[in-house]
Every structure is written in C-alpha cells, then in structure tokens.
Scaffold this motif. Structure first.
Motif, PDB file in Angstrom:
ATOM      1  N   ALA A   1      -7.562   4.166 -33.085  1.00 56.09           N
ATOM      2  CA  ALA A   1      -7.193   3.110 -32.143  1.00 56.09           C
ATOM      3  C   ALA A   1      -6.500   3.705 -30.927  1.00 56.09           C
ATOM      4  CB  ALA A   1      -6.257   2.116 -32.823  1.00 56.09           C
ATOM      5  N   VAL A   2      -6.906   3.230 -29.760  1.00 55.46           N
ATOM      6  CA  VAL A   2      -6.221   3.618 -28.520  1.00 55.46           C
ATOM      7  C   VAL A   2      -5.829   2.331 -27.810  1.00 55.46           C
ATOM      8  CG1 VAL A   2      -6.391   4.795 -26.298  1.00 55.46           C
ATOM      9  CG2 VAL A   2      -7.594   5.719 -28.285  1.00 55.46           C
ATOM     10  N   VAL A   3      -4.554   2.191 -27.474  1.00 53.14           N
ATOM     11  CA  VAL A   3      -4.096   1.039 -26.689  1.00 53.14           C
ATOM     12  C   VAL A   3      -3.512   1.569 -25.392  1.00 53.14           C
ATOM     13  CG1 VAL A   3      -2.423  -0.847 -26.538  1.00 53.14           C
ATOM     14  CG2 VAL A   3      -3.679  -0.461 -28.664  1.00 53.14           C
ATOM     15  N   THR A   4      -3.933   0.964 -24.280  1.00 56.41           N
ATOM     16  CA  THR A   4      -3.399   1.390 -22.978  1.00 56.41           C
ATOM     17  C   THR A   4      -2.838   0.188 -22.226  1.00 56.41           C
ATOM     18  OG1 THR A   4      -5.508   1.112 -21.834  1.00 56.41           O
ATOM     19  CG2 THR A   4      -5.074   3.277 -22.789  1.00 56.41           C
ATOM     20  N   PHE A   5      -1.864   0.459 -21.379  1.00 59.47           N
ATOM     21  CA  PHE A   5      -1.294  -0.562 -20.497  1.00 59.47           C
ATOM     22  C   PHE A   5      -1.219   0.028 -19.095  1.00 59.47           C
ATOM     23  CE2 PHE A   5       2.444  -1.891 -18.103  1.00 59.47           C
ATOM     24  CZ  PHE A   5       2.194  -3.251 -17.975  1.00 59.47           C
ATOM     25  N   VAL A   6      -1.595  -0.784 -18.088  1.00 66.79           N
ATOM     26  CA  VAL A   6      -1.449  -0.378 -16.693  1.00 66.79           C
ATOM     27  C   VAL A   6      -0.641  -1.445 -15.967  1.00 66.79           C
ATOM     28  CG1 VAL A   6      -2.631   0.123 -14.524  1.00 66.79           C
ATOM     29  CG2 VAL A   6      -3.637   0.886 -16.688  1.00 66.79           C
ATOM     30  N   GLY A   7       0.449  -1.036 -15.319  1.00 67.20           N
ATOM     31  CA  GLY A   7       1.213  -1.941 -14.456  1.00 67.20           C
ATOM     32  C   GLY A   7       0.776  -1.724 -13.018  1.00 67.20           C
ATOM     33  N   LYS A   8       0.642  -2.825 -12.251  1.00 65.69           N
ATOM     34  CA  LYS A   8       0.103  -2.766 -10.884  1.00 65.69           C
ATOM     35  C   LYS A   8       1.020  -3.458  -9.874  1.00 65.69           C
ATOM     36  CE  LYS A   8      -4.225  -3.885 -10.339  1.00 65.69           C
ATOM     37  NZ  LYS A   8      -4.090  -5.283  -9.938  1.00 65.69           N
ATOM     38  N   VAL A   9       0.824  -3.125  -8.617  1.00 62.03           N
ATOM     39  CA  VAL A   9       1.537  -3.816  -7.529  1.00 62.03           C
ATOM     40  C   VAL A   9       0.842  -5.155  -7.286  1.00 62.03           C
ATOM     41  CG1 VAL A   9       2.282  -3.741  -5.127  1.00 62.03           C
ATOM     42  CG2 VAL A   9       2.113  -1.607  -6.443  1.00 62.03           C
ATOM     43  N   ARG A  10       1.591  -6.249  -7.418  1.00 62.92           N
ATOM     44  CA  ARG A  10       1.015  -7.588  -7.206  1.00 62.92           C
ATOM     45  C   ARG A  10       1.621  -8.218  -5.949  1.00 62.92           C
ATOM     46  NH1 ARG A  10       4.320 -10.234 -12.319  1.00 62.92           N
ATOM     47  NH2 ARG A  10       6.315 -10.177 -11.248  1.00 62.92           N
ATOM     48  N   ASP A  11       1.015  -9.333  -5.518  1.00 66.77           N
ATOM     49  CA  ASP A  11       1.402  -9.883  -4.208  1.00 66.77           C
ATOM     50  C   ASP A  11       2.595 -10.844  -4.279  1.00 66.77           C
ATOM     51  OD1 ASP A  11       0.266 -12.107  -5.313  1.00 66.77           O
ATOM     52  OD2 ASP A  11      -1.279 -12.368  -3.780  1.00 66.77           O
ATOM     53  N   PHE A  12       3.249 -10.911  -5.427  1.00 68.81           N
ATOM     54  CA  PHE A  12       4.487 -11.689  -5.505  1.00 68.81           C
ATOM     55  C   PHE A  12       5.417 -11.005  -6.502  1.00 68.81           C
ATOM     56  CE2 PHE A  12       4.211 -13.528  -9.753  1.00 68.81           C
ATOM     57  CZ  PHE A  12       2.874 -13.303 -10.052  1.00 68.81           C
ATOM     58  N   GLY A  13       6.727 -11.278  -6.314  1.00 66.87           N
ATOM     59  CA  GLY A  13       7.727 -10.733  -7.224  1.00 66.87           C
ATOM     60  C   GLY A  13       8.991 -11.497  -6.936  1.00 66.87           C
ATOM     61  N   ASP A  14      10.075 -10.785  -6.581  1.00 67.91           N
ATOM     62  CA  ASP A  14      11.262 -11.485  -6.098  1.00 67.91           C
ATOM     63  C   ASP A  14      10.943 -12.110  -4.735  1.00 67.91           C
ATOM     64  OD1 ASP A  14      12.479 -10.649  -8.354  1.00 67.91           O
ATOM     65  OD2 ASP A  14      14.052  -9.481  -7.389  1.00 67.91           O
ATOM     66  N   SER A  15      10.005 -11.486  -3.997  1.00 64.28           N
ATOM     67  CA  SER A  15       9.572 -12.016  -2.698  1.00 64.28           C
ATOM     68  C   SER A  15       8.168 -12.605  -2.835  1.00 64.28           C
ATOM     69  CB  SER A  15       9.493 -10.890  -1.665  1.00 64.28           C
ATOM     70  OG  SER A  15      10.537  -9.975  -1.798  1.00 64.28           O
ATOM     71  N   LYS A  16       7.814 -13.485  -1.878  1.00 61.40           N
ATOM     72  CA  LYS A  16       6.428 -13.967  -1.799  1.00 61.40           C
ATOM     73  C   LYS A  16       5.684 -13.080  -0.826  1.00 61.40           C
ATOM     74  CE  LYS A  16       7.530 -18.765  -2.767  1.00 61.40           C
ATOM     75  NZ  LYS A  16       7.816 -20.070  -2.188  1.00 61.40           N
ATOM     76  N   ASN A  17       4.357 -13.098  -0.915  1.00 64.86           N
ATOM     77  CA  ASN A  17       3.506 -12.336   0.015  1.00 64.86           C
ATOM     78  C   ASN A  17       3.884 -10.856   0.075  1.00 64.86           C
ATOM     79  OD1 ASN A  17       2.138 -14.731   0.849  1.00 64.86           O
ATOM     80  ND2 ASN A  17       3.965 -15.240   2.055  1.00 64.86           N
ATOM     81  N   VAL A  18       4.113 -10.274  -1.094  1.00 63.30           N
ATOM     82  CA  VAL A  18       4.405  -8.839  -1.136  1.00 63.30           C
ATOM     83  C   VAL A  18       3.160  -8.082  -0.665  1.00 63.30           C
ATOM     84  CG1 VAL A  18       4.896  -6.893  -2.677  1.00 63.30           C
ATOM     85  CG2 VAL A  18       6.121  -9.048  -2.974  1.00 63.30           C
ATOM     86  N   SER A  19       3.373  -7.128   0.245  1.00 63.83           N
ATOM     87  CA  SER A  19       2.231  -6.359   0.770  1.00 63.83           C
ATOM     88  C   SER A  19       2.299  -4.898   0.379  1.00 63.83           C
ATOM     89  CB  SER A  19       2.188  -6.478   2.292  1.00 63.83           C
ATOM     90  OG  SER A  19       3.421  -6.035   2.837  1.00 63.83           O
ATOM     91  N   ALA A  20       3.481  -4.427  -0.035  1.00 65.98           N
ATOM     92  CA  ALA A  20       3.642  -3.022  -0.413  1.00 65.98           C
ATOM     93  C   ALA A  20       4.930  -2.874  -1.212  1.00 65.98           C
ATOM     94  CB  ALA A  20       3.694  -2.140   0.828  1.00 65.98           C
ATOM     95  N   MET A  21       5.109  -1.693  -1.771  1.00 73.09           N
ATOM     96  CA  MET A  21       6.279  -1.456  -2.616  1.00 73.09           C
ATOM     97  C   MET A  21       6.656   0.018  -2.523  1.00 73.09           C
ATOM     98  SD  MET A  21       6.446  -2.342  -6.617  1.00 73.09           S
ATOM     99  CE  MET A  21       6.741  -4.078  -6.351  1.00 73.09           C
ATOM    100  N   THR A  22       7.957   0.278  -2.630  1.00 72.83           N
ATOM    101  CA  THR A  22       8.408   1.663  -2.695  1.00 72.83           C
ATOM    102  C   THR A  22       9.165   1.847  -4.001  1.00 72.83           C
ATOM    103  OG1 THR A  22       8.639   1.739  -0.302  1.00 72.83           O
ATOM    104  CG2 THR A  22       9.752   3.468  -1.533  1.00 72.83           C
ATOM    105  N   LEU A  23       8.866   2.931  -4.704  1.00 77.54           N
ATOM    106  CA  LEU A  23       9.554   3.210  -5.966  1.00 77.54           C
ATOM    107  C   LEU A  23      10.385   4.466  -5.853  1.00 77.54           C
ATOM    108  CD1 LEU A  23       6.681   1.941  -7.940  1.00 77.54           C
ATOM    109  CD2 LEU A  23       8.894   1.874  -9.037  1.00 77.54           C
ATOM    110  N   GLU A  24      11.637   4.333  -6.296  1.00 77.19           N
ATOM    111  CA  GLU A  24      12.566   5.470  -6.294  1.00 77.19           C
ATOM    112  C   GLU A  24      12.907   5.801  -7.746  1.00 77.19           C
ATOM    113  OE1 GLU A  24      15.824   4.843  -3.597  1.00 77.19           O
ATOM    114  OE2 GLU A  24      17.193   6.098  -4.769  1.00 77.19           O
ATOM    115  N   HIS A  25      13.258   7.044  -8.020  1.00 77.38           N
ATOM    116  CA  HIS A  25      13.701   7.383  -9.378  1.00 77.38           C
ATOM    117  C   HIS A  25      14.788   8.441  -9.324  1.00 77.38           C
ATOM    118  CE1 HIS A  25      11.586  11.343 -10.486  1.00 77.38           C
ATOM    119  NE2 HIS A  25      11.436  11.207  -9.204  1.00 77.38           N
TER     120      HIS A  25
END
Lengths: 82, 148
Positions: B26-50
């Motif tokens: 068995a192989v299970v995979t998950f992919v998280g993606k940038v979507r067009d809403f979050g805390d804000s509406k009409n999200v167009s881009a995202m920056t990730l820091e670590h």
C-alpha cells in the motif's frame, strides 16, 4: 554570547532577523524576551504578546528554560505550514 | 526522509520510489496546494518561510514517531519554501506499508503533526495586500486527537 533569531511576522515587524545577547547567570527564555521587549514599541508589539513560541537550540521550549553561553534561541509565532 | 526545498516535486517520481519495494502492498500520498482562499479571499500567491535546521529535525522526529506506531516501509516528506503561485504544490507526504490501514493512518498523522509542530509560516498575497496566516484551532485539535 547567545544567538537570538526571529521568524515570520516577528522578524518582519521588528525589521531584524537576529541579534546577539550577552549570556548572564540564570537568564531564562522569558527574561530574555522581557529584555528584548524593552528595546521599543515594535519589540513590545511582537514579543510582548502571549502568542509567541520559543525554541532553545532548535527544540520548542518552556519560558522557564535557563540559557547558557553559546545557545541559539528563536522566537516565532505558532506555525502554519502544510 | 524529510526535505525542505524551493523547487517543485514530481508526484509520479516520488510515488515510483515509494512503490519500488516488493514488500509494500500500500502507498498513500498527500499533496497540499496553494488555493485561492485562506485567511484572505482572492489569494493569488503565497510565501513560505521556515527555520533551517529545526525544521529538518522536527520532520525527522515526526517520522520516528509514526514508525513507532505503525509498521511502515518508506516515508517521504517534502515541503517547499519561498514564493509559490496559485495551484502550486506546497507539501508532499508519501507512506508505504504492507497494509493500507497503517499507510492511511501514518500519512494523516504526519500531516497533522507537520502542521502543528514543524516551523513553517505562510504569508498570503491577495488584491488587498499580504497577510501572515494564523494558526488554526482545528489543526491543533486534529493533532491532539492522536494523543487520546
């Protein structure tokens, strides 16, 4: 010296990603935070609020953690990856 | 194995690596993606820091914890940082095991703990400007459920 790092909105608001602080006997993470808050309004705004986390030597830590010379301390908001 | 990188990842290639083990059923995979809403509406881009160094250590730790709970073969965690656009892939989690239930559970466990413990921060860009994403109670509750 203690290396202090700032991430995300904390780094952005204070306009600084790291500082070095002299290690003093019995200095805790919370005492270091309070020391930094005295630097001004922007520091108070970000590090003075309850919603700040601290990592000591890259491990999430409690505020009572005692710091030593050479430690790396990081302040950051709750994480939001994934 | 946990990796932090700016470049994109190839889901088919990552799946092929996970599926290559003849003992794995068995192989299970998950992919998280940038979507067009979050805390804000009409999200167009995202920056990730670590937090380099701590992030890799946390990813390794949650993999160790998952392996202690379930019999797993291979584990792959890839998290992107830097500037991402709408529909871009953010995170990949892949788990292989002899058994499907272990693979499903471990994959969900890994993303739940990654979201609450790994030092990544998202900043959304919309037509109203940029805003740092707030941590969510629901994410915290999802992680806490595993401790009951």
């Amino acid at each position: 010296m203690i290396k202090v790092l700032f991430f995300a909105q904390i780094r952005e608001v204070i306009g600084c990603d790291k500082v070095e602080i002299e290690a003093t006997t019995g200095l805790t993470a919370d005492a270091l935070r309070k020391q930094l808050v005295e630097r001004g309004d922007k520091w108070q705004l970000t590090l003075g609020e309850a919603n700040v986390l601290v990592a000591v030597n890259q491990t999430l830590s409690g505020w009572e953690t005692e710091l030593s010379d050479g430690d790396e301390v990081a302040f950051f908001p709750p994480v939001t990856g994934g | 194995m946990g990796v932090v990188q700016t470049k994109d990842f190839d889901v088919a290639a990552e799946y092929a690596k996970l599926a290559n083990n003849p003992a794995c059923g068995a192989v299970v995979t998950f992919v998280g993606k940038v979507r067009d809403f979050g805390d804000s509406k009409n999200v167009s881009a995202m920056t990730l820091e670590h937090y380099p160094g701590m992030t890799e250590a946390v990813l390794e730790q949650i993999e160790v914890e998952a392996r202690a709970r379930w019999p797993l073969d291979d584990v792959t965690i890839i998290h992107r940082v830097g500037d991402l656009q709408l529909t871009d892939q953010i995170v990949f989690i892949g788990v292989s095991s002899a058994h499907r239930k272990a693979a499903f559970a471990a994959c969900e466990y890994l993303i739940d703990f990654l979201k609450t413990r790994a030092p990544f921060w998202k900043k959304e860009t919309s037509n109203e400007g940029t805003v740092w994403v707030d941590a969510k109670d629901a994410d915290q509750q999802a992680a806490e459920q595993w401790q009951r």
